[in-house]
Design a protein around this motif. Structure first.
Motif, PDB file in Angstrom:
ATOM      1  N   MET A   1       0.848  -1.320  -0.099  1.00 44.57           N
ATOM      2  CA  MET A   1       0.083   0.060   0.234  1.00 44.57           C
ATOM      3  C   MET A   1       1.033   1.290   0.084  1.00 44.57           C
ATOM      4  N   GLU A   2       0.486   2.239  -1.011  1.00 39.27           N
ATOM      5  CA  GLU A   2       1.331   3.464  -1.106  1.00 39.27           C
ATOM      6  C   GLU A   2       0.848   4.585   0.111  1.00 39.27           C
ATOM      7  N   ILE A   3       1.747   5.086   0.644  1.00 43.15           N
ATOM      8  CA  ILE A   3       1.300   6.074   1.543  1.00 43.15           C
ATOM      9  C   ILE A   3       1.176   7.467   1.146  1.00 43.15           C
ATOM     10  N   SER A   4       0.234   8.239   1.356  1.00 44.82           N
ATOM     11  CA  SER A   4       0.150   9.504   0.679  1.00 44.82           C
ATOM     12  C   SER A   4       1.421  10.483   0.819  1.00 44.82           C
ATOM     13  N   SER A   5       1.550  11.337   0.165  1.00 45.39           N
ATOM     14  CA  SER A   5       2.726  12.421   0.129  1.00 45.39           C
ATOM     15  C   SER A   5       2.367  13.425   1.318  1.00 45.39           C
ATOM     16  N   GLY A   6       3.561  13.831   1.677  1.00 46.52           N
ATOM     17  CA  GLY A   6       3.426  14.658   2.735  1.00 46.52           C
ATOM     18  C   GLY A   6       4.363  14.675   3.771  1.00 46.52           C
ATOM     19  N   PRO A   7       4.398  15.332   4.773  1.00 47.45           N
ATOM     20  CA  PRO A   7       5.691  15.260   6.040  1.00 47.45           C
ATOM     21  C   PRO A   7       5.084  14.143   7.007  1.00 47.45           C
ATOM     22  N   VAL A   8       3.928  14.244   7.366  1.00 47.91           N
ATOM     23  CA  VAL A   8       3.337  13.051   8.175  1.00 47.91           C
ATOM     24  C   VAL A   8       2.709  12.132   7.702  1.00 47.91           C
ATOM     25  N   GLY A   9       3.046  10.813   8.129  1.00 43.07           N
ATOM     26  CA  GLY A   9       2.412   9.767   7.570  1.00 43.07           C
ATOM     27  C   GLY A   9       3.047   9.197   6.335  1.00 43.07           C
ATOM     28  N   SER A  10       4.333   9.996   5.841  1.00 44.73           N
ATOM     29  CA  SER A  10       5.152   9.354   4.964  1.00 44.73           C
ATOM     30  C   SER A  10       6.497   8.879   5.568  1.00 44.73           C
ATOM     31  N   CYS A  11       6.997   7.667   4.927  1.00 41.66           N
ATOM     32  CA  CYS A  11       8.112   7.157   5.663  1.00 41.66           C
ATOM     33  C   CYS A  11       9.141   6.279   4.613  1.00 41.66           C
ATOM     34  N   SER A  12      10.000   6.073   4.811  1.00 38.31           N
ATOM     35  CA  SER A  12      10.885   5.199   3.932  1.00 38.31           C
ATOM     36  C   SER A  12      10.329   3.952   3.493  1.00 38.31           C
ATOM     37  N   LYS A  13      10.613   3.376   2.319  1.00 33.65           N
ATOM     38  CA  LYS A  13      10.416   2.021   2.206  1.00 33.65           C
ATOM     39  C   LYS A  13      10.597   0.768   3.326  1.00 33.65           C
ATOM     40  N   GLU A  14      11.915   1.387   3.857  1.00 36.14           N
ATOM     41  CA  GLU A  14      12.370   0.171   4.949  1.00 36.14           C
ATOM     42  C   GLU A  14      11.287   0.374   5.969  1.00 36.14           C
ATOM     43  N   HIS A  15      11.106   1.550   6.615  1.00 37.04           N
ATOM     44  CA  HIS A  15      10.412   1.895   7.692  1.00 37.04           C
ATOM     45  C   HIS A  15       8.798   1.346   7.420  1.00 37.04           C
ATOM     46  N   GLN A  16       8.241   1.453   5.917  1.00 44.85           N
ATOM     47  CA  GLN A  16       6.915   1.110   5.903  1.00 44.85           C
ATOM     48  C   GLN A  16       7.028  -0.392   5.943  1.00 44.85           C
ATOM     49  N   LYS A  17       7.932  -1.158   5.621  1.00 43.99           N
ATOM     50  CA  LYS A  17       7.968  -2.545   5.497  1.00 43.99           C
ATOM     51  C   LYS A  17       7.778  -3.016   7.008  1.00 43.99           C
ATOM     52  N   ILE A  18       8.464  -2.218   7.937  1.00 42.71           N
ATOM     53  CA  ILE A  18       8.504  -2.571   9.500  1.00 42.71           C
ATOM     54  C   ILE A  18       7.193  -2.237   9.812  1.00 42.71           C
ATOM     55  N   TYR A  19       6.622  -1.144   9.385  1.00 41.71           N
ATOM     56  CA  TYR A  19       5.139  -0.768  10.117  1.00 41.71           C
ATOM     57  C   TYR A  19       4.151  -1.865   9.642  1.00 41.71           C
ATOM     58  N   GLN A  20       4.186  -2.318   8.304  1.00 41.93           N
ATOM     59  CA  GLN A  20       3.429  -3.267   7.802  1.00 41.93           C
ATOM     60  C   GLN A  20       3.272  -4.441   8.667  1.00 41.93           C
ATOM     61  N   GLU A  21       4.525  -4.841   9.072  1.00 39.88           N
ATOM     62  CA  GLU A  21       4.728  -6.073   9.745  1.00 39.88           C
ATOM     63  C   GLU A  21       3.997  -5.912  11.200  1.00 39.88           C
ATOM     64  N   TRP A  22       4.200  -4.578  11.752  1.00 44.15           N
ATOM     65  CA  TRP A  22       3.740  -4.290  13.130  1.00 44.15           C
ATOM     66  C   TRP A  22       2.044  -4.414  13.208  1.00 44.15           C
ATOM     67  N   PHE A  23       1.830  -3.570  11.905  1.00 45.89           N
ATOM     68  CA  PHE A  23       0.252  -3.447  11.663  1.00 45.89           C
ATOM     69  C   PHE A  23      -0.453  -4.818  11.675  1.00 45.89           C
ATOM     70  N   ASN A  24       0.070  -5.764  11.123  1.00 45.47           N
ATOM     71  CA  ASN A  24      -0.466  -7.401  10.770  1.00 45.47           C
ATOM     72  C   ASN A  24      -0.648  -7.793  12.183  1.00 45.47           C
ATOM     73  N   CYS A  25       0.599  -7.348  12.999  1.00 40.23           N
ATOM     74  CA  CYS A  25       0.613  -8.150  14.283  1.00 40.23           C
ATOM     75  C   CYS A  25      -0.599  -7.485  15.417  1.00 40.23           C
ATOM     76  N   ALA A  26      -0.680  -6.064  15.163  1.00 45.71           N
ATOM     77  CA  ALA A  26      -1.524  -5.541  15.972  1.00 45.71           C
ATOM     78  C   ALA A  26      -2.951  -5.702  15.717  1.00 45.71           C
ATOM     79  N   ASP A  27      -3.368  -5.965  14.467  1.00 45.48           N
ATOM     80  CA  ASP A  27      -4.722  -5.681  14.260  1.00 45.48           C
ATOM     81  C   ASP A  27      -5.265  -7.354  13.905  1.00 45.48           C
ATOM     82  N   SER A  28      -6.622  -7.338  14.250  1.00 42.44           N
ATOM     83  CA  SER A  28      -7.407  -8.592  14.074  1.00 42.44           C
ATOM     84  C   SER A  28      -8.363  -8.586  12.798  1.00 42.44           C
ATOM     85  N   ASP A  29      -8.760  -7.798  12.218  1.00 33.59           N
ATOM     86  CA  ASP A  29      -9.551  -7.512  11.113  1.00 33.59           C
ATOM     87  C   ASP A  29      -9.247  -6.439   9.880  1.00 33.59           C
TER      88      ASP A  29
END
Length: 499
Positions: free
Chosen positions: A1-29
């Motif tokens: 999933m692409e993150i919208s441009s702009g200062p907040v909410g944007s991140c590097s591809k490396e960090h995006q991959k980390i957050y995706q793993e965390w998101f999958n771990c945290a959510d149930s649905d």
């Protein structure tokens, strides 16, 4: 999933991959609910007050959950709080390099991730916005305010609407209009401008039958309207959050004698019920409110909170003339809107050309710039207020459906059992305003909540009143319970989990 441009909410591809793993771990649905957040965010060891602020800023649309984009914002705010920054909404406008901001420290997360990898759970398929599309589910299991409203509609409101033909008289069934659409309709009927992967125009008849678009209800206005209606799509960040609906302009003078081939005010009313903001545009040289414009404004009754007036091209008159134009506009609107409250009027020249200072002077230029900033701020607030608006429209619809049921059942009760049905029906139609008064007094209903008498009379003339249903108190009680208990409980369930 692409993150919208702009200062907040944007991140590097490396960090995006980390957050995706965390998101999958945290959510149930496919989304982070309040309960998910309490469990996962607690690993940051931040204070409850800091986490309350993190949630409030991340869930800016008050949906009651965080998608992947909002989750990244939340994690970035947690990281800032851990480094000593005060968590406020002002941080979103700061010069912090969010794209390269390191993920926060989450105590015990590595062990939780390892456990998840060892025992993976079945994942749900998210839609384009990272939000799982829920079908009919128990109210106790819903994971967002929108899910809850869908559930309440199907269970308690829709049966009342179907029984008393509410969709025939007032508004199509909500089953044809997705409540959880990610964008908000703004302005109010010929062309729709929305987000798309490439630039293209879709004819109205095609748009009206597409299941993934909220325009199915427009089929009731026929081919005459749909042949003049079109949807323009183009890739633009703003259109990911807002859809614009533009009118072809109202007729005035001699042109009014030429009748449109479709119900123009009906179409406008249909869009008004589903949009978030309605802009009425005026030209300082054309302030007359034509008969058609009066009918259009009258069709906006009940949506006064959405209406904004724009006095455009104001730099084409000098300061003294502008004062007179503004006064004349307010006088004209006062007669048409029929309300003691003063409507918000934005004054300026809303185009990409420089303001003509020769007419308005430096003071006028400063005023126009501030007015333009206010209007843009109003537009930018639409996505943030989208969830609140859906709740507001849902409650208004429920109250209107209830009053409609009282009216229909009252007319049915007035019909004779045997002889003289046709004569009685005509009498009821002719004295419809008096019948509204009887219903209002019998059930102690606010007179301002009743539908337009003339429009109701026009639709009623096509029905056999004797075929209508009698009053069903259990259905009315179900809607009352929904308004009095279910919706407040729903809102309470999806408030800030750290309150």
């Amino acid at each position: 999933m692409e993150i919208s441009s702009g200062p907040v909410g944007s991140c590097s591809k490396e960090h995006q991959k980390i957050y995706q793993e965390w998101f999958n771990c945290a959510d149930s649905d496919g989304r982070i609910t309040g309960n998910d957040a309490i469990k996962f965010f607690s690993m940051s060891n931040l204070s409850r007050q800091d986490l309350k602020q993190v949630w409030a800023i991340s869930d800016s649309k008050r949906q009651g959950f965080l998608g992947f984009g909002e989750f990244i914002i939340a994690m970035q705010l947690v990281s800032l709080a851990q480094s000593g920054h005060e968590v406020t909404s002002d941080v979103l406008q700061s010069d912090i390099d969010f794209e390269n901001l390191n993920p926060p420290a989450m105590e015990g997360l590595d062990a939780l991730l390892a456990k998840k990898k060892k025992h993976p759970s079945k994942s749900n398929d998210p839609d384009l916005n990272g939000v799982t599309v829920n079908k009919l589910i128990p109210l106790s299991s819903v994971t967002s305010i929108i899910d809850g409203l869908k559930r309440l509609y199907i269970q308690k409101l829709k049966p009342l609407e179907v029984t008393y033909r509410f969709n025939d008289f007032v508004s199509p069934l909500l089953v044809n209009t997705p409540l959880g659409k990610p964008h908000s309709l703004s302005i109010c009927s010929k062309a729709v401008i929305q987000s798309g992967t490439d630039e293209r125009s879709i004819p109205g008849n095609t748009v009206a039958v597409q299941a993934d678009m909220p325009f199915n209800g427009l089929t009731t206005f026929g081919t005459a309207f749909l042949s003049k209606f079109e949807c323009s799509q183009m890739p633009h960040p703003l259109l990911e959050h807002i859809t614009f609906v533009d009118t072809p302009g109202v007729l005035s003078g001699e042109k009014q004698r030429t009748q449109r081939a479709y119900d123009f005010t009906g179409v406008t009313s249909w869009f008004a019920a589903k949009c978030d903001l309605i802009l009425l545009l005026f030209d300082p040289h054309k302030l007359d409110v034509s008969d058609e414009f009066k009918r259009v404004i009258s069709s906006l009754r009940g949506h006064d909170d959405k209406i904004r007036v724009v006095l455009n091209k104001a730099d084409q008159v000098d300061t003294q003339q502008l004062m007179r134009v503004y006064g004349a506009l307010m006088w004209s609107l006062g007669k048409v809107l029929n309300t003691p409250e003063v409507v918000r009027v934005y004054i300026g020249s809303f185009n990409d050309k420089p303001i003509r200072e020769g007419f308005v002077g430096p003071i006028g230029k400063e005023l126009f710039e501030k007015e333009q900033e206010d209007l843009l701020a109003d537009l930018k607030d639409i996505p943030k207020k989208a969830c609140d608006r859906r709740i507001n429209e849902f409650v208004k619809r429920a109250r209107a459906a209830k009053i409609h049921a009282y009216i229909i059942s009252h007319l049915k009760k007035e019909m004779p059992a045997m002889m003289g049905k046709a004569k009685t029906q005509q009498k009821l139609i002719d004295t419809l305003e008096d019948q509204f008064g009887k219903v209002q007094r019998e059930f102690h209903l606010p007179p301002g909540d009743f539908p337009n008498v003339d429009q109701f009379r026009e639709r009623l003339s096509g029905y056999n009143i004797d075929k209508f249903e009698k009053l069903k108190p259990k259905m009315i009680q179900a809607v009352d319970d929904m308004l009095g208990y279910d919706i407040p409980d729903l809102l309470k369930s999806f408030r800030n989990p750290y309150d």
